[in-house]
Design an enzyme around this catalytic site. Structure first.
Site, PDB file in Angstrom:
ATOM      1  N   GLU A 134       0.848  -1.202   0.000  1.00 41.22           N
ATOM      2  CA  GLU A 134       0.000   0.000   0.000  1.00 41.22           C
ATOM      3  C   GLU A 134       0.881   1.248   0.000  1.00 41.22           C
ATOM      4  O   GLU A 134       2.039   1.192   0.384  1.00 41.22           O
ATOM      5  CB  GLU A 134      -0.869   0.044   1.262  1.00 41.22           C
ATOM      6  CG  GLU A 134      -1.794  -1.129   1.444  1.00 41.22           C
ATOM      7  CD  GLU A 134      -3.003  -1.094   0.529  1.00 41.22           C
ATOM      8  OE1 GLU A 134      -3.253  -0.046  -0.101  1.00 41.22           O
ATOM      9  OE2 GLU A 134      -3.688  -2.128   0.430  1.00 41.22           O
ATOM     10  N   TYR A 165       4.983  -3.804 -11.858  1.00 39.76           N
ATOM     11  CA  TYR A 165       4.800  -4.202 -13.255  1.00 39.76           C
ATOM     12  C   TYR A 165       5.707  -3.324 -14.079  1.00 39.76           C
ATOM     13  O   TYR A 165       5.631  -2.110 -14.004  1.00 39.76           O
ATOM     14  CB  TYR A 165       3.333  -4.045 -13.645  1.00 39.76           C
ATOM     15  CG  TYR A 165       2.459  -4.799 -12.675  1.00 39.76           C
ATOM     16  CD1 TYR A 165       2.443  -6.189 -12.692  1.00 39.76           C
ATOM     17  CD2 TYR A 165       1.750  -4.129 -11.696  1.00 39.76           C
ATOM     18  CE1 TYR A 165       1.692  -6.895 -11.776  1.00 39.76           C
ATOM     19  CE2 TYR A 165       0.994  -4.835 -10.769  1.00 39.76           C
ATOM     20  CZ  TYR A 165       0.974  -6.213 -10.809  1.00 39.76           C
ATOM     21  OH  TYR A 165       0.245  -6.899  -9.889  1.00 39.76           O
ATOM     22  N   ASN A 192     -13.326   0.475  -5.505  1.00 39.10           N
ATOM     23  CA  ASN A 192     -13.854   0.670  -4.154  1.00 39.10           C
ATOM     24  C   ASN A 192     -14.744   1.896  -3.975  1.00 39.10           C
ATOM     25  O   ASN A 192     -15.949   1.785  -3.800  1.00 39.10           O
ATOM     26  CB  ASN A 192     -12.715   0.705  -3.146  1.00 39.10           C
ATOM     27  CG  ASN A 192     -11.908  -0.585  -3.200  1.00 39.10           C
ATOM     28  OD1 ASN A 192     -12.480  -1.667  -3.236  1.00 39.10           O
ATOM     29  ND2 ASN A 192     -10.609  -0.463  -3.247  1.00 39.10           N
ATOM     30  N   TYR A 241      -7.650   5.440 -20.990  1.00 38.34           N
ATOM     31  CA  TYR A 241      -8.021   4.845 -19.716  1.00 38.34           C
ATOM     32  C   TYR A 241      -7.489   5.723 -18.585  1.00 38.34           C
ATOM     33  O   TYR A 241      -6.298   6.083 -18.577  1.00 38.34           O
ATOM     34  CB  TYR A 241      -7.449   3.420 -19.605  1.00 38.34           C
ATOM     35  CG  TYR A 241      -7.867   2.750 -18.322  1.00 38.34           C
ATOM     36  CD1 TYR A 241      -9.166   2.276 -18.173  1.00 38.34           C
ATOM     37  CD2 TYR A 241      -6.990   2.663 -17.246  1.00 38.34           C
ATOM     38  CE1 TYR A 241      -9.581   1.710 -16.977  1.00 38.34           C
ATOM     39  CE2 TYR A 241      -7.398   2.087 -16.046  1.00 38.34           C
ATOM     40  CZ  TYR A 241      -8.695   1.621 -15.924  1.00 38.34           C
ATOM     41  OH  TYR A 241      -9.108   1.079 -14.732  1.00 38.34           O
ATOM     42  N   TYR A 252       4.673   5.252  -6.623  1.00 36.44           N
ATOM     43  CA  TYR A 252       3.376   4.583  -6.439  1.00 36.44           C
ATOM     44  C   TYR A 252       2.582   4.689  -7.739  1.00 36.44           C
ATOM     45  O   TYR A 252       1.718   5.561  -7.921  1.00 36.44           O
ATOM     46  CB  TYR A 252       2.615   5.170  -5.244  1.00 36.44           C
ATOM     47  CG  TYR A 252       1.394   4.362  -4.866  1.00 36.44           C
ATOM     48  CD1 TYR A 252       1.521   3.045  -4.445  1.00 36.44           C
ATOM     49  CD2 TYR A 252       0.113   4.902  -4.959  1.00 36.44           C
ATOM     50  CE1 TYR A 252       0.408   2.280  -4.134  1.00 36.44           C
ATOM     51  CE2 TYR A 252      -1.014   4.149  -4.636  1.00 36.44           C
ATOM     52  CZ  TYR A 252      -0.855   2.841  -4.233  1.00 36.44           C
ATOM     53  OH  TYR A 252      -1.960   2.091  -3.927  1.00 36.44           O
ATOM     54  N   LYS A 256      -2.943  -0.103 -12.277  1.00 34.03           N
ATOM     55  CA  LYS A 256      -3.861   0.773 -13.035  1.00 34.03           C
ATOM     56  C   LYS A 256      -3.163   1.355 -14.256  1.00 34.03           C
ATOM     57  O   LYS A 256      -3.811   1.715 -15.234  1.00 34.03           O
ATOM     58  CB  LYS A 256      -4.326   1.928 -12.144  1.00 34.03           C
ATOM     59  CG  LYS A 256      -5.121   1.511 -10.930  1.00 34.03           C
ATOM     60  CD  LYS A 256      -5.464   2.738 -10.079  1.00 34.03           C
ATOM     61  CE  LYS A 256      -6.247   2.359  -8.838  1.00 34.03           C
ATOM     62  NZ  LYS A 256      -5.370   1.723  -7.817  1.00 34.03           N
TER      63      LYS A 256
END
Ligand SMILES: *[C@@H]1O[C@H](CO)[C@@H](O)[C@H](O)[C@H]1NC(C)=O
Length: 364
Positions: A134, A165, A192, A241, A252, A256
């Site tokens: 996180e 990734y 979420n 996207y 971070y 996504k």
């Protein structure tokens, strides 16, 4: 050893020994003299080389997974079958604690009083790995963990064990890129939070942007829940996207961002500065919200790209030499990569590591 006996006795017994030597080679013959040489202390090196050669490879280091993250279990053999990682022996059997070479401890599962950490005394040669994926914004500082962990496992580039990734160099250039069919302009999958009512930066930005351009939403919050097998095809079917991170921190940049790169879609990113993204992907692989003074101007640029196919296609030039690989999307596969990567690391490294003050490092 036969040769050794021969040279040892040669000065004493001369030809006889020589004849016997020839006769006795191999020395199982009944006429052979007793093996005097057995009483002669052998230099260490030669006794080592005499030792029967073992066919067995040395045992692999044991990595003990102390908690199953979020209780998402998988079979440890997946490391071999899905990631070709086989360098350690992974286990969740706590009775192997005293033999484990390393213990992998998932931060979010540690109780606030740290009472569910492995017991004392801690085996002296054992390394503890702080396992946390996180961002600092979503990290609870559990007291007393400052000097327990020898190794860190996270998305941060300066982690000991890096899990993220990344793009890979292709072995041969991609000669032709078949653009996926696109029937939507801008898409966003939000798992979420409700994107209309949240308070974060990304919610604010989204609510401004949607005034000027159509955004198609997917996610639990509005009933258009995506099935796992529809994840990549859905992203592919959009021209852009929104890869909006939930909080802004160095490095971070999550799945996504990887998803649109792997799906053949242009990511529009909100997160750390562009420079940080460029550590992970070429500058023309994505559009950064900071490239535009306002959301309105970003929307105008996206609409312009929608009309200008050559300009739109320029965002895929990087693909010729680089490749984004799809990440696992099933929930119970979420932690396969970090856990297997830890196994791979421990299989290759056994250096001493003084404990790190994890919070001083992580919140810096
Ligand atoms: C790991 O860290 C502990 C302190 O938390 C230390 O006592 C130990 O020597 C370290 N071990 C290795 C192998 O790095």
């Amino acid at each position: 050893m036969t040769l050794y006996i021969f040279f040892f006795f040669l000065p004493l017994t001369g030809h006889l020994t020589f004849v016997l030597y020839l006769f006795c080679f191999p020395n199982s013959q009944p006429l052979c003299p007793p093996q005097y040489a057995q009483t002669v202390p052998l230099p260490e090196k030669s006794s080592l080389s005499e030792a029967p050669k073992s066919e067995k490879t040395p045992p692999k280091p044991i990595v003990l997974l102390w908690f199953w993250p979020e209780n998402f279990r998988f079979s440890f053999s997946d490391c071999k079958t899905l990631m070709d990682i086989d360098g350690c022996s992974l286990t969740d059997d706590r009775s192997l604690y005293s033999e484990a070479d390393a213990v992998l401890i998932f931060h979010k599962s540690i109780k606030h009083d740290s009472s569910n950490l492995p017991p004392s005394p801690r085996p002296p040669a054992q390394r503890w790995i702080w396992f946390h994926v996180e961002s600092p914004t979503n990290t609870i500082k559990i007291p007393g963990l400052e000097n327990l962990f020898n190794l860190t496992l996270s998305y941060r580039l300066d982690s000991d064990i890096l899990v993220r990734y990344q793009l890979f160099v292709r072995e041969t250039p991609e000669e032709h890129f078949e653009m996926p069919r696109k029937d939507k302009l801008v898409c966003w999958i939000v798992s979420n939070n409700n994107p209309y009512t949240g308070t974060g930066l990304r919610t604010k930005y989204f609510n401004e942007l949607r005034k000027y351009i159509k955004i198609t939403l997917f996610g639990k919050a509005y009933g258009s829940f995506l099935k796992y097998e529809d994840y990549y095809p859905t992203i592919s079917s959009c021209k852009f996207y929104l890869a909006f991170e939930n909080s802004i921190h160095r490095d971070y940049i999550t799945e996504k961002f990887n998803a649109p790169l792997a799906a053949g879609t242009v990511p529009v990113v909100l997160g750390p500065p562009r420079q940080n993204y460029e550590n992970f992907a070429p500058s023309n692989a994505f559009i950064h919200v900071d490239d535009f003074p306002t959301p309105k101007e970003l929307a105008e640029y996206l609409l312009r790209l929608d009309k200008d196919d050559n300009l739109y296609r320029s965002y895929f030039q990087w693909r010729r030499h680089l490749e984004a690989k799809p990440h696992f999307v099933l929930q119970n596969q979420e932690f396969i990569k970090p856990i297997c990567t830890a196994c791979d690391y421990i299989g290759k490294h056994n250096e001493y590591r003084a404990p790190t003050n994890i919070y001083k490092w992580y919140f810096s």
